[in-house]
Every structure is written in C-alpha cells, then in structure tokens.
Scaffold this motif. Sequence first.
Motif, PDB file in Angstrom:
ATOM      1  N   ARG A   1      40.966  28.386  43.637  1.00 30.72           N
ATOM      2  CA  ARG A   1      41.076  29.685  44.258  1.00 30.72           C
ATOM      3  C   ARG A   1      39.708  30.350  44.275  1.00 30.72           C
ATOM      4  O   ARG A   1      38.964  30.241  43.324  1.00 30.72           O
ATOM      5  N   TYR A  24      37.037  38.806  40.118  1.00 28.56           N
ATOM      6  CA  TYR A  24      38.446  38.761  40.528  1.00 28.56           C
ATOM      7  C   TYR A  24      38.749  37.393  41.121  1.00 28.56           C
ATOM      8  O   TYR A  24      37.924  36.803  41.805  1.00 28.56           O
ATOM      9  N   VAL A  26      41.393  35.507  43.682  1.00 32.27           N
ATOM     10  CA  VAL A  26      42.411  35.731  44.710  1.00 32.27           C
ATOM     11  C   VAL A  26      43.618  34.862  44.411  1.00 32.27           C
ATOM     12  O   VAL A  26      43.493  33.647  44.225  1.00 32.27           O
ATOM     13  N   ALA A  29      46.767  35.454  49.912  1.00 25.30           N
ATOM     14  CA  ALA A  29      46.314  36.188  51.093  1.00 25.30           C
ATOM     15  C   ALA A  29      47.280  35.839  52.212  1.00 25.30           C
ATOM     16  O   ALA A  29      47.673  34.679  52.359  1.00 25.30           O
ATOM     17  N   VAL A  70      45.234  40.842  50.809  1.00 20.39           N
ATOM     18  CA  VAL A  70      44.677  39.949  49.794  1.00 20.39           C
ATOM     19  C   VAL A  70      45.019  40.527  48.426  1.00 20.39           C
ATOM     20  O   VAL A  70      44.766  41.700  48.162  1.00 20.39           O
ATOM     21  N   ASP A  71      45.612  39.720  47.579  1.00 23.55           N
ATOM     22  CA  ASP A  71      45.981  40.083  46.211  1.00 23.55           C
ATOM     23  C   ASP A  71      45.016  39.365  45.269  1.00 23.55           C
ATOM     24  O   ASP A  71      44.831  38.146  45.391  1.00 23.55           O
ATOM     25  N   ALA A  72      44.413  40.080  44.323  1.00 20.38           N
ATOM     26  CA  ALA A  72      43.487  39.450  43.379  1.00 20.38           C
ATOM     27  C   ALA A  72      43.656  40.076  42.003  1.00 20.38           C
ATOM     28  O   ALA A  72      44.050  41.238  41.878  1.00 20.38           O
TER      29      ALA A  72
END
Length: 80
Positions: A1, A24, A26, A29, A70-72
């Motif tokens: 990732r 961070y 990810v 996404a 996007v998630d992180a």
Amino acid sequence: RPKYRHQGHRNPRSASRSHGALTYTVTRAFAVSKSQAGDVKSLMANTPNRVVLITCGVKGGVDVDFNIIVDAFLTSSTAG
C-alpha cells in the motif's frame, strides 16, 4: 500500500525548526457518485489516527459526476 509522508508546519518565527513528520498508509481509495457521497457512512466514523480525503473526479480538465475518496491511517510519527 502506498505511504504518504507529511512534513509538519514550520514555526513562522523560525524557518529552521520543524515540528516533525507524519506518515499515513492508504487503506482504500474508491469513486462514488456525487449524489451518493453523503450516504457513505464510513466517512463519518469517528476513528482515531485516520484522515479522509475527498476530491472531485476530473476527466480531460472537466469535473465529472463522481468524487474520489481516499482513506488513510497514521502509521508513524516522528518529532522534529
């Protein structure tokens, strides 16, 4: 990732001091239609050490009818 590193803001009084760095990772996404973006319940979850980025989808310089989400999660931090 993929990992993204954010350099902390510099003190406006001293350009030589940094406040550290945050890294961070990810975790996902995805694209969602603009009309359904408010229905993505996970966006509103109160989750520590998480950042959510939302931006407009663009094709050929023109805004399209979906957003990119996007998630992180914070995976490391260092003091400056």
